[in-house]
Design a protein around this motif. Structure first.
Motif, short mmCIF file in Angstrom:
data_model
loop_
_atom_site.label_atom_id
_atom_site.label_comp_id
_atom_site.label_asym_id
_atom_site.label_seq_id
_atom_site.Cartn_x
_atom_site.Cartn_y
_atom_site.Cartn_z
N SER A 25 9.71 22.57 31.15
CA SER A 25 10.29 21.47 31.91
C SER A 25 11.54 20.92 31.23
O SER A 25 12.48 20.49 31.90
CB SER A 25 9.25 20.35 32.08
OG SER A 25 8.71 19.96 30.84
N LYS A 32 17.31 23.06 37.41
CA LYS A 32 17.07 22.83 38.84
C LYS A 32 18.06 21.82 39.40
O LYS A 32 18.60 21.99 40.50
CB LYS A 32 15.63 22.35 39.06
CG LYS A 32 14.58 23.43 39.01
CD LYS A 32 13.21 22.84 39.28
CE LYS A 32 12.15 23.92 39.36
NZ LYS A 32 12.30 24.75 40.56
N ASN A 39 15.15 17.24 44.32
CA ASN A 39 13.98 17.52 45.15
C ASN A 39 12.69 17.55 44.31
O ASN A 39 11.66 16.99 44.69
CB ASN A 39 14.18 18.84 45.89
CG ASN A 39 12.97 19.26 46.70
OD1 ASN A 39 12.39 20.30 46.47
ND2 ASN A 39 12.58 18.45 47.68
N SER A 40 12.73 18.19 43.16
CA SER A 40 11.53 18.32 42.33
C SER A 40 11.12 17.01 41.67
O SER A 40 10.01 16.91 41.12
CB SER A 40 11.74 19.39 41.25
OG SER A 40 11.94 20.67 41.84
N PHE A 43 7.78 15.35 42.44
CA PHE A 43 6.59 15.63 41.62
C PHE A 43 6.28 14.44 40.72
O PHE A 43 5.13 14.01 40.60
CB PHE A 43 6.83 16.88 40.78
CG PHE A 43 5.66 17.32 39.95
CD1 PHE A 43 4.76 18.26 40.44
CD2 PHE A 43 5.45 16.81 38.67
CE1 PHE A 43 3.67 18.66 39.68
CE2 PHE A 43 4.38 17.20 37.90
CZ PHE A 43 3.48 18.14 38.41
N SER A 195 11.15 23.77 50.75
CA SER A 195 10.74 22.82 49.73
C SER A 195 11.17 21.41 50.13
O SER A 195 12.05 20.80 49.53
CB SER A 195 11.36 23.19 48.37
OG SER A 195 10.99 22.28 47.37
N VAL A 200 6.68 19.28 48.50
CA VAL A 200 6.63 19.03 47.06
C VAL A 200 5.58 17.96 46.75
O VAL A 200 4.86 18.05 45.75
CB VAL A 200 8.01 18.59 46.53
CG1 VAL A 200 7.93 18.25 45.05
CG2 VAL A 200 9.03 19.70 46.75
N PHE A 436 4.72 26.42 47.15
CA PHE A 436 4.17 25.15 46.66
C PHE A 436 2.88 24.77 47.38
O PHE A 436 2.07 24.00 46.84
CB PHE A 436 5.19 24.02 46.82
CG PHE A 436 6.23 23.98 45.75
CD1 PHE A 436 6.20 24.84 44.67
CD2 PHE A 436 7.28 23.06 45.82
CE1 PHE A 436 7.16 24.81 43.67
CE2 PHE A 436 8.25 23.01 44.82
CZ PHE A 436 8.19 23.88 43.75
#
Length: 469
Positions: A25, A32, A39-40, A43, A195, A200, A436
């Protein structure tokens, strides 16, 4: 295994945070954000909601039962097979995680320092395994806390540094990022093949629920805290801390986008080509070595190593604990002496350390192993959460219904994982959904199958009793 139950909530929380963040990460999130948007980050936004569940339901649950193994109660609900199934899946996942983290850290360190990858993997594996053996969970938690502090310092330092490296200052960074919509969380459409924010979020809720509910690395820490309130505090602290720190990582990626958009001549042609192709993981390491001064560069290298070692040590300690409680004590000797139990814990730590290190070395030559392992981890983890929910949500679920749910659900997860884009599978039978959704749908499949099977078995039993009468 539980650090004598004497640790403070904030220390355990830092350790939980360190388990959340790995070198994957640390490097992948800026990559990313560089090639895409935020977008992520959805999470991370799910974590406050999951932290509430963890503190409200799962901390009291595990503290009440007092079992070191997160899966001992599965045997009480469904039998020995459920406990051994969950433990085996978890330990295989940890081998995959340790191998992947150590391989990726070696790739990065080779790029940064030009060291031999084999040497990096072996030294990292030996050092981390050694201090995990020496300190047990208490050593893991305390080193995780220190490593988390270094990690946070490195991320914050870099996020502050990049804006002032812009030709026209921080304002230019914001202008470029806003013009290209780099702060967007993505589409809010209901398209399950992309996504989107909702896709997500479903993935995040499933993975994070799995962490706080059945991940041995987390549940073991619940017992290491001084009290129930301290354990709850650790869940809140570790989870909420990840939100701003992950935002910091996303900002670094966005800042790198603006930095190299304003000064494209600073980026080598090969990295520029990778960026255009949608691959941005190598840009952040290049920036660290080419643009940061020596002192800051050293902090960043320490932060990357800290992210890796905190993840590896947690995996080794939790796997060793399960080796003792779920296999040795369950199958060999139910009441070993203190000396014998410690030998099993030491041996388990070393065995899992060697296994993870060996996998990392194998990945140097067969890089596709990494992809296969992560695909398999989706199959294994989806099966674990679904089975746990069957036992946790209802007392009516029988052993047969739970086993039936796993037998049906795991192949469903396998199809969701491996059929997408497979040339050997007819197009009509391929999974069209975004990857996902695999863990979420697999978990739902096992849970629903178990409930349906319970109703069928109950109805069949009632009909049989009526016929006898």
């Amino acid at each position: 295994m539980v650090a004598r139950g004497r640790l403070g909530g904030w220390v355990v929380g830092l350790s939980i945070f360190g388990t959340y963040v790995s070198s994957i990460s640390f490097l992948a999130i800026p990559g990313k954000a560089l090639v895409g948007n935020w977008n992520s980050f959805v999470f991370s936004l799910s974590l406050p909601f999951i932290a509430w569940f963890g503190a409200k339901l799962f901390v009291p649950f595990y503290r009440r039962h007092g079992h070191v193994s997160a899966y001992e109660h599965m045997e009480q609900r469904f039998g020995t097979w459920a406990r051994l199934y969950m433990s085996t899946c978890f330990m295989l996942l940890q081998v995959a995680r340790v191998g992947s983290v150590m391989y990726l850290i070696a790739v990065v360190m080779q790029q940064l320092l030009m060291w031999d990858m084999v040497t990096i993997i072996i030294v990292t594996g030996v050092v981390t395994t050694a201090y995990t053996c020496i300190g047990g969970l208490e050593g893991v938690v305390l080193t995780d806390a220190l490593q988390s502090a270094v990690l946070i310092a490195g991320a914050v330092l870099c996020a502050i540094w990049i804006p002032f490296c812009m030709p026209e200052g921080p304002k230019q960074l914001i202008e470029i990022a806003m013009a290209d919509d780099k702060f967007s969380l993505g589409s809010y459409s209901l398209d399950a093949t992309e996504s989107t924010v909702w896709v997500v979020m479903l993935y995040a809720l499933t993975i994070n629920l799995q962490n706080v509910a059945i991940n041995q690395s987390y549940t073991q820490r619940y017992l290491s805290a001084q009290s129930v309130s301290e354990a709850k505090k650790s869940v809140w602290f570790g989870s909420l801390l990840y939100v701003p720190v992950s935002a910091c990582f996303f900002f670094i990626g966005t800042a790198l986008y603006a930095y190299y958009t304003a000064q494209p001549e600073l980026l080598p042609e090969d990295l520029a080509a990778e960026w255009q192709a949608g691959k941005g993981d190598s840009v952040f390491p290049f920036f660290i070595m080419s643009a940061l001064p020596t002192g800051v560069r050293g902090v960043m290298l320490a932060a990357i190593l800290a992210a890796a070692m905190s993840t590896v040590s947690s995996s080794l300690n939790s796997s060793a604990a399960l080796t003792l409680t779920d296999f040795y004590q369950r199958l060999v000797d139910r009441e070993p002496t203190e000396s014998r139990a410690m030998k099993v814990l030491y041996g388990g730590t070393i065995i899992w350390g060697v296994a993870g290190t060996a996998l990392a070395l194998a990945m140097i030559r067969v890089k596709s192993v990494l992809d296969v392992w992560w695909e398999m981890s989706g199959v294994l983890s989806g099966g674990m959460l679904g089975l746990f929910l069957l036992g946790f949500l209802s007392r009516r679920i029988s052993n047969q219904a739970a086993l039936f749910g796993v037998i049906v659900g795991v192949p469903v997860i396998g199809w969701l994982t491996f059929s997408s884009g497979a040339t050997s599978v007819p197009e009509i039978l391929q999974n069209p959904l975004h990857p996902f959704l695999t863990v979420f749908l697999g978990t739902v499949a096992i849970t629903l199958t178990g409930f349906v099977a319970t109703m069928l078995f109950v109805n069949h039993k009632q009909k049989g009793q009526a016929n006898e009468q």
